[in-house]
Design a protein around this motif. Structure first.
Motif, PDB file in Angstrom:
ATOM      1  N   PRO A 162       0.800  -1.228   0.000  1.00 27.53           N
ATOM      2  CA  PRO A 162       0.000   0.000   0.000  1.00 27.53           C
ATOM      3  C   PRO A 162       0.831   1.276   0.000  1.00 27.53           C
ATOM      4  O   PRO A 162       0.332   2.334  -0.367  1.00 27.53           O
TER       5      PRO A 162
ATOM      6  N   ARG B  39      -1.673   4.547  22.141  1.00 29.73           N
ATOM      7  CA  ARG B  39      -0.803   3.569  22.805  1.00 29.73           C
ATOM      8  C   ARG B  39       0.211   2.922  21.875  1.00 29.73           C
ATOM      9  O   ARG B  39       0.765   1.891  22.206  1.00 29.73           O
TER      10      ARG B  39
ATOM     11  N   TYR C 186      -6.944   7.292  26.641  1.00 29.75           N
ATOM     12  CA  TYR C 186      -6.223   6.357  25.797  1.00 29.75           C
ATOM     13  C   TYR C 186      -7.178   5.532  24.957  1.00 29.75           C
ATOM     14  O   TYR C 186      -8.299   5.252  25.348  1.00 29.75           O
TER      15      TYR C 186
ATOM     16  N   ASP D  98      -4.998   1.418  18.362  1.00 27.23           N
ATOM     17  CA  ASP D  98      -4.942   1.693  16.928  1.00 27.23           C
ATOM     18  C   ASP D  98      -5.906   0.797  16.156  1.00 27.23           C
ATOM     19  O   ASP D  98      -5.815   0.705  14.935  1.00 27.23           O
ATOM     20  N   ARG D  99      -6.796   0.116  16.855  1.00 28.58           N
ATOM     21  CA  ARG D  99      -7.831  -0.690  16.203  1.00 28.58           C
ATOM     22  C   ARG D  99      -9.220  -0.150  16.497  1.00 28.58           C
ATOM     23  O   ARG D  99     -10.199  -0.598  15.935  1.00 28.58           O
TER      24      ARG D  99
ATOM     25  N   ASP E 123     -14.660   3.270  18.342  1.00 27.97           N
ATOM     26  CA  ASP E 123     -15.635   3.900  19.224  1.00 27.97           C
ATOM     27  C   ASP E 123     -14.916   4.699  20.295  1.00 27.97           C
ATOM     28  O   ASP E 123     -14.157   4.151  21.094  1.00 27.97           O
TER      29      ASP E 123
ATOM     30  N   PRO F 240      -7.196   6.527  10.595  1.00 24.15           N
ATOM     31  CA  PRO F 240      -8.400   5.696  10.763  1.00 24.15           C
ATOM     32  C   PRO F 240      -9.078   5.896  12.121  1.00 24.15           C
ATOM     33  O   PRO F 240     -10.254   5.600  12.259  1.00 24.15           O
ATOM     34  N   GLN F 241      -8.320   6.375  13.130  1.00 27.80           N
ATOM     35  CA  GLN F 241      -8.939   6.678  14.411  1.00 27.80           C
ATOM     36  C   GLN F 241      -9.319   8.159  14.489  1.00 27.80           C
ATOM     37  O   GLN F 241     -10.361   8.500  15.026  1.00 27.80           O
TER      38      GLN F 241
ATOM     39  N   PRO G 126     -13.038   8.949  12.709  1.00 25.08           N
ATOM     40  CA  PRO G 126     -14.249   8.710  13.507  1.00 25.08           C
ATOM     41  C   PRO G 126     -14.260   9.510  14.806  1.00 25.08           C
ATOM     42  O   PRO G 126     -15.327   9.871  15.300  1.00 25.08           O
TER      43      PRO G 126
ATOM     44  N   LYS H  56     -15.694  12.876  14.091  1.00 25.73           N
ATOM     45  CA  LYS H  56     -17.130  12.702  13.834  1.00 25.73           C
ATOM     46  C   LYS H  56     -17.893  12.577  15.139  1.00 25.73           C
ATOM     47  O   LYS H  56     -18.951  13.173  15.327  1.00 25.73           O
ATOM     48  N   GLN H  57     -17.350  11.770  16.051  1.00 30.16           N
ATOM     49  CA  GLN H  57     -18.047  11.544  17.317  1.00 30.16           C
ATOM     50  C   GLN H  57     -18.011  12.783  18.205  1.00 30.16           C
ATOM     51  O   GLN H  57     -18.940  13.018  18.978  1.00 30.16           O
TER      52      GLN H  57
ATOM     53  N   LYS I 194      -6.657  10.965   3.394  1.00 31.05           N
ATOM     54  CA  LYS I 194      -7.564   9.907   3.871  1.00 31.05           C
ATOM     55  C   LYS I 194      -8.414  10.404   5.037  1.00 31.05           C
ATOM     56  O   LYS I 194      -9.573  10.031   5.164  1.00 31.05           O
TER      57      LYS I 194
ATOM     58  N   GLU J 254     -11.226  12.229   3.627  1.00 32.13           N
ATOM     59  CA  GLU J 254     -12.113  11.294   2.941  1.00 32.13           C
ATOM     60  C   GLU J 254     -12.991  10.546   3.950  1.00 32.13           C
ATOM     61  O   GLU J 254     -14.196  10.365   3.739  1.00 32.13           O
ATOM     62  N   LEU J 255     -12.384  10.127   5.066  1.00 38.52           N
ATOM     63  CA  LEU J 255     -13.124   9.333   6.054  1.00 38.52           C
ATOM     64  C   LEU J 255     -14.054  10.185   6.913  1.00 38.52           C
ATOM     65  O   LEU J 255     -15.136   9.760   7.276  1.00 38.52           O
TER      66      LEU J 255
ATOM     67  N   LEU K   4     -23.734   0.948  21.828  1.00 37.64           N
ATOM     68  CA  LEU K   4     -22.637   0.004  21.623  1.00 37.64           C
ATOM     69  C   LEU K   4     -23.102  -1.402  21.984  1.00 37.64           C
ATOM     70  O   LEU K   4     -22.867  -2.373  21.255  1.00 37.64           O
TER      71      LEU K   4
ATOM     72  N   GLN L 246      -7.066  -0.635   2.897  1.00 39.16           N
ATOM     73  CA  GLN L 246      -7.385   0.709   3.354  1.00 39.16           C
ATOM     74  C   GLN L 246      -8.713   0.754   4.118  1.00 39.16           C
ATOM     75  O   GLN L 246      -9.581  -0.080   3.907  1.00 39.16           O
ATOM     76  N   TYR L 247      -8.839   1.728   4.988  1.00 39.73           N
ATOM     77  CA  TYR L 247     -10.138   2.014   5.576  1.00 39.73           C
ATOM     78  C   TYR L 247     -10.998   2.674   4.501  1.00 39.73           C
ATOM     79  O   TYR L 247     -10.533   3.533   3.765  1.00 39.73           O
TER      80      TYR L 247
ATOM     81  N   PRO M  37     -14.381   4.849   3.537  1.00 34.52           N
ATOM     82  CA  PRO M  37     -15.418   5.676   4.156  1.00 34.52           C
ATOM     83  C   PRO M  37     -16.817   5.147   3.810  1.00 34.52           C
ATOM     84  O   PRO M  37     -17.069   4.765   2.669  1.00 34.52           O
TER      85      PRO M  37
ATOM     86  N   TYR N 218     -20.140   4.429  12.533  1.00 30.64           N
ATOM     87  CA  TYR N 218     -18.781   4.959  12.664  1.00 30.64           C
ATOM     88  C   TYR N 218     -18.282   5.597  11.382  1.00 30.64           C
ATOM     89  O   TYR N 218     -17.227   6.219  11.359  1.00 30.64           O
ATOM     90  N   GLY N 219     -18.995   5.387  10.258  1.00 25.73           N
ATOM     91  CA  GLY N 219     -18.630   6.053   9.020  1.00 25.73           C
ATOM     92  C   GLY N 219     -17.470   5.410   8.298  1.00 25.73           C
ATOM     93  O   GLY N 219     -16.874   6.018   7.424  1.00 25.73           O
ATOM     94  N   LEU N 220     -17.092   4.178   8.675  1.00 25.50           N
ATOM     95  CA  LEU N 220     -16.032   3.519   7.922  1.00 25.50           C
ATOM     96  C   LEU N 220     -16.151   2.002   7.983  1.00 25.50           C
ATOM     97  O   LEU N 220     -16.832   1.449   8.836  1.00 25.50           O
TER      98      LEU N 220
ATOM     99  N   LEU O 283     -12.451  -7.749  15.922  1.00 20.72           N
ATOM    100  CA  LEU O 283     -12.637  -7.220  17.268  1.00 20.72           C
ATOM    101  C   LEU O 283     -14.110  -7.245  17.660  1.00 20.72           C
ATOM    102  O   LEU O 283     -14.467  -7.609  18.780  1.00 20.72           O
TER     103      LEU O 283
ATOM    104  N   SER P 235      -8.157   5.218  30.742  1.00 24.06           N
ATOM    105  CA  SER P 235      -9.185   4.592  29.921  1.00 24.06           C
ATOM    106  C   SER P 235      -8.626   3.443  29.089  1.00 24.06           C
ATOM    107  O   SER P 235      -9.384   2.692  28.489  1.00 24.06           O
ATOM    108  N   HIS P 236      -7.280   3.269  29.048  1.00 25.33           N
ATOM    109  CA  HIS P 236      -6.762   2.111  28.337  1.00 25.33           C
ATOM    110  C   HIS P 236      -7.037   0.838  29.114  1.00 25.33           C
ATOM    111  O   HIS P 236      -6.767  -0.243  28.637  1.00 25.33           O
TER     112      HIS P 236
END
Lengths: 383, 309
Positions: A43, A179, A206, A209-210, A213, A236-237, A240, A243-244, A264, A267-268, B14, B126-127, B129, B220-222, B230, B278-279
């Protein structure tokens, strides 16, 4: 028997071919090999090819002008390798370049690939200049051979922390990171600098990267009414997340690092991206001291500049300048010259500190306006 | 108070998504005692196929109202996911129905990896949208905010769960499913076509997964080829928390997990004075899961033998 003979013949052929790759005497000029590594497949292939072209342009120009070391004509040759942005492949190709006898390396592109490869170059005493690896760990391992020509994450975070308090007037700041080594490093430096500049960090949250929400941590942050939310992480984080923030009716500004300053992200995030701030190390191309001239020369040969090619170009130039000063392509000899680098490059004035980081590097801030990243201003790093 | 209410809304939204995916795990487990690890990937496929359909529709007939566009996406995604679910059951699980229980578990993991890679080949790494086709309205509610999408998710999941309970309790198919869950052999002796019932279970589970996938992506828009992993893991945990094999348990477990995560992430930092941040939200959620399982090994609503599914 025939099979046996054939096998010996093949071994001999390989040995002969192997010799061909070594620096060779060719009349009164000799060939010096310089490595370039970046992801040429996958990529990020477009970015990798861009780096390769930047390095190649520098070499071609130097060769065309005629390059001599110790009174002898030298032809520089580029050995370009593909690390696929993968740490394991990176070490394999690094070893390959060392075995082929390169005297220096421009690369790699990603921090994740650059860091493991840097040990191999260091073990073999091969100077390495990364055009685009920004993770602090790259130069903090104490390798004498590791250099970079781009502002690192710590320098960027520190510029941002100062900027939001001093220039954006944000008093209460919320910080989120993903993290990862990159996100956390950036956020930690940003927090330190923001506090030093008199800002108050009202929340430190925190995520990973996945994750997609962020409603819970954003709600908690909203309760503390910050002026600005900083996110250390990737697009990618970041998309959203903004947006939130809008969904929750948050008024706070959003600021990201270079991981968020991408097409990106827009775009997202769509219309919600409007007004978002993010930074990127270095100057925008048109503001670089040699930017427009470089663009003209580069695009005449290779087409559109993707991103880091000016840095790859400068990295190659800096490497060869050190050879010139040492009047030798012997890695041990010209490595001693690298710390003395004082070079006016395309991307800016290049000088190194004791660790091999660039001093006084620039960080540029961008904002999304009308669905595009627009340059706000460039800030010089104090470090 | 407004923060508390907001976290409650976050958690419920959720949680209802988790619940919808958890139903798919729990139904299959109830009938086959098989953990269908490919279920999360079917959710992802639902989102991806709907996205492709929406993209094609936007080219063919631009300017359609958003709800209609999303509906069209669902209409394409549901049959594709159902077919996929049936295919997986036929190819990866049915031949192994009398094999030791570990064997279908391994094929399930294999199928899940295959689906991820197929999605990666088709749609890339890629993510992507997800177009904002739904109305983006936001309503104030005692100081908290609730969006149109959140309301839609809550109503849709409640409706689907209600229908599912009615179906299992009141219809012939539902009775056959309950019978098969209690004993496959006895059910087949009583004239229940067990293979058909199992296929029907996969059909319903996959359709729910398709709906959940589209909802998650729209919210979530993506969308992303890895998004099912997950989500599947969380939904599976929710099913176990509620008592795997029990429909009501999956719903309860899903909502509970959503609420725990939301309140955990929202309050853990403040309650421990920043010592735990929060982690630790996932640690917190799984700590609750372990605690529940220590005291109730079959989950909150699970029972050792009686009716499942």
């Amino acid at each position: 028997m025939a099979g046996h003979t054939l096998r010996w013949a093949m071994v001999a052929a390989v040995l002969v071919a192997g010799c061909g790759d070594k620096p060779q005497q060719n009349g009164d000029s000799r060939v010096v090999l310089i490595g370039q590594v970046s992801p040429l497949t996958g990529p990020q292939a477009h970015l990798g090819k861009d780096n390769e072209n930047g390095a190649r342009l520098a070499l071609d120009e130097i060769n065309a002008a005629g390059f001599t070391l110790g009174g002898k004509r030298v032809v520089l040759e580029l050995k370009s390798e593909d690390d696929a942005a993968d740490p394991k492949t990176a070490t394999t190709v690094a070893q390959k370049l060392v075995d082929e006898g390169v005297v220096g390396v421009v690369g790699h592109l990603n921090s994740g690939a650059t860091i493991p490869a840097s040990k191999i170059y260091s073990d073999n005493g091969i100077p390495q200049i990364s055009p685009s690896a920004t993770a602090v760990a790259y130069t903090s391992s104490g390798f004498r051979t590791a250099y970079r020509v781009m502002t690192n994450d710590a320098q960027q975070g520190s510029v941002l922390g100062h900027y939001v308090v001093a220039r954006l007037g944000a008093k209460k700041i919320a910080i989120i990171d993903d993290r990862t080594a990159y996100g956390q490093g950036l956020a930690d430096e940003m927090e330190k600098a923001a506090k030093a500049a008199g800002g108050e960090v009202v929340a430190r949250e925190y995520t990973s990267d996945r994750a997609t929400d962020f409603m819970a941590i954003l709600t908690s942050i909203k309760g503390k009414a910050p002026d600005l939310v900083f996110f250390g992480g990737m697009d990618p984080q970041a998309a959203p997340m903004i947006k939130q923030m809008k969904q929750l009716g948050m008024q706070a500004k959003f600021l990201g690092g270079d991981g968020a300053q991408t097409p990106k992200f827009i775009e997202l995030a769509g219309a919600d991206a409007e007004g978002a701030l993010a930074s990127n190390p270095g100057l925008p191309l048109d503001a670089m001291p040699g930017g427009s001239a470089f663009k003209a020369r580069f695009e005449a040969k290779y087409g559109k500049i993707q991103n880091y090619s000016p840095y790859a170009y400068d990295a190659m130039r800096v490497l060869i300048e050190a050879m010139k000063r040492a009047d030798s392509s012997d890695p041990a000899a010209y490595l001693a010259e690298l710390p003395k680098t004082d070079y006016q490059g395309v991307t800016g004035h290049i000088r190194f500190d004791a660790k091999g980081d660039i001093t006084g590097g620039a960080v540029t801030l961008y904002q999304v306006k009308d669905g595009k990243w627009q340059t706000l201003e460039t800030v010089q790093s104090a470090k | 108070m407004d923060i508390f209410l907001q976290q409650l809304i976050n958690g419920l939204v959720l949680g209802s998504v988790y619940a919808l995916v958890a139903l798919g795990y729990t139904m299959v487990y109830g009938i086959l005692e098989l953990i269908n690890f490919a279920h999360g990937e079917i959710t992802m496929m639902g989102a991806m196929v709907a996205l492709a359909a929406i993209g094609a529709l936007a080219l063919a007939a631009p300017g359609l109202p958003g709800v209609l566009v999303l509906g069209a996406g669902l209409v394409v995604a549901i049959p594709v996911c159902v077919a996929l679910g049936l295919l997986i059951e036929r190819v990866a699980y049915r031949p192994l129905r009398h094999a030791p229980r570990l064997a279908p578990l391994i094929t399930a993991i294999g199928v899940s990896i295959i689906l991820q890679n197929v999605a990666m080949l088709i749609w890339g790494k890629q993510y992507i949208p997800f177009p904002a086709v739904l109305p983006q309205g936001r309503h104030a509610l005692f100081g908290a905010n609730i969006t149109d999408v959140q309301i839609a998710i809550l109503l849709l999941t409640m409706g689907i769960m209600l229908l599912l309970i009615l179906m299992v309790q009141k219809t012939r198919l539902g009775r056959a499913m309950r019978a098969t869950a209690q004993s496959r052999q006895v059910a087949s002796l009583m004239g229940v076509d067990v293979n058909r019932v199992i296929a029907a279970t996969f059909v319903i589970g996959s359709a729910l997964a398709a709906v959940a996938g589209v909802m998650v992506s729209a919210y979530y828009g993506l969308a992303h080829y890895y998004m099912g992993f997950l989500l599947g893991l969380k939904a599976f945990s929710a099913a176990v928390l509620g008592g795997i094999g029990n429909l009501g348990g999956a719903m309860l477990g899903g909502l509970l997990l959503g609420l725990i995560e939301s309140f955990g992430a929202g309050y853990i930092g403040d309650l421990t004075g920043g010592f735990l941040g929060s982690h630790y939200q996932d640690v917190f959620a799984f700590f609750v899961l372990i605690a529940v399982l220590v005291f109730r090994p079959c989950g909150l609503l699970g029972t050792r033998v009686v009716e499942r599914a």
